[in-house]
Design an enzyme around this catalytic site. Structure first.
Site: not given
Ligand code: 5GP
Ligand code: MG
Length: 179
Positions: A50, A104, A108, A110, A164
């Site tokens: 990403g 990063e 989202d 975290g 993506d």
């Molecule tokens: P977390 O672990 O903070 O929930 O998510 C982090 C990862 O989820 C990010 O590095 C990303 O790859 C993916 N992600 C979270 N939200 C989004 C979004 O709105 N769009 C996309 N494409 N990926 C997301």
């Molecule tokens: Mg990511």
């Protein structure tokens, strides 16, 4: 642009255009340049896939000697976080005793960043800071405070500029939200 998710056609809207992103990337790079000693090596740890576009733009504005490393972690399938984080590649040995800047795409819940910070701290780095292009502050399940944030956004799923949807749309030069 309309895109299909699980057989359903969904509308999209441009959230951040190319020039807004580029302007912000330069500002973040300035902050990073001001924080770190100008002659000390900084290891930029890019979270693939990403963050590859963001990191490529960001590092070209950094002035200290930098080394670029990458890691792969996975938490998402489609538009849903699985809550289960996997390290898909080992942490590079070259980060030991170095200043590390994690780059990063988005924070989202975290969970991924929390997982990564714990892994890095256990790996023996000199310092670690977090730089994220996007942050969804209302979605955090684990309190994570990035040192550098491009944009705070709402809860809609976003794609483009590296981000993506099931592997596609990373090539868009702007960021689009799915509404
Ligand atoms: P977390 O672990 O903070 O929930 O998510 C982090 C990862 O989820 C990010 O590095 C990303 O790859 C993916 N992600 C979270 N939200 C989004 C979004 O709105 N769009 C996309 N494409 N990926 C997301
Ligand atoms: Mg990511």
């Amino acid at each position: 642009m309309q895109i299909e998710i699980n057989g359903e056609l969904r509308k999209t809207k441009i959230l951040l255009n190319e020039s807004a992103i580029q302007e912000r990337v330069q500002k973040i790079a300035q902050e990073i340049n001001q924080h770190y000693p100008p002659h000390e090596t900084l290891v930029v740890l890019v979270v693939l896939n990403g963050a590859f576009v963001f990191a490529a733009d960001l590092v070209r504005h950094l002035q200290m000697p930098t080394e670029i490393e990458s890691i792969r972690i996975r938490s998402y399938v489609g538009v849903q976080s699985t809550g289960c984080i996997e390290l898909l590649s080992p942490l590079p040995h070259s980060i030991v005793n170095k200043n590390v800047l994690i780059v990063e795409d988005i924070i989202d819940t975290g969970r991924s960043m929390d997982f990564l910070l714990k892994a890095l701290n256990a790996h023996g780095v000199k310092s670690v800071r977090v730089c994220t292009l996007l942050n969804k502050p209302h979605e955090h399940l684990i309190p994570i405070q990035a040192h550098y944030t491009g944009f705070e956004i709402g809860k809609n799923f976003v794609i483009g500029y590296g981000l993506d949807l099931d592997g596609k749309y990373r090539n868009l030069p702007h960021i689009v939200e799915i509404i």
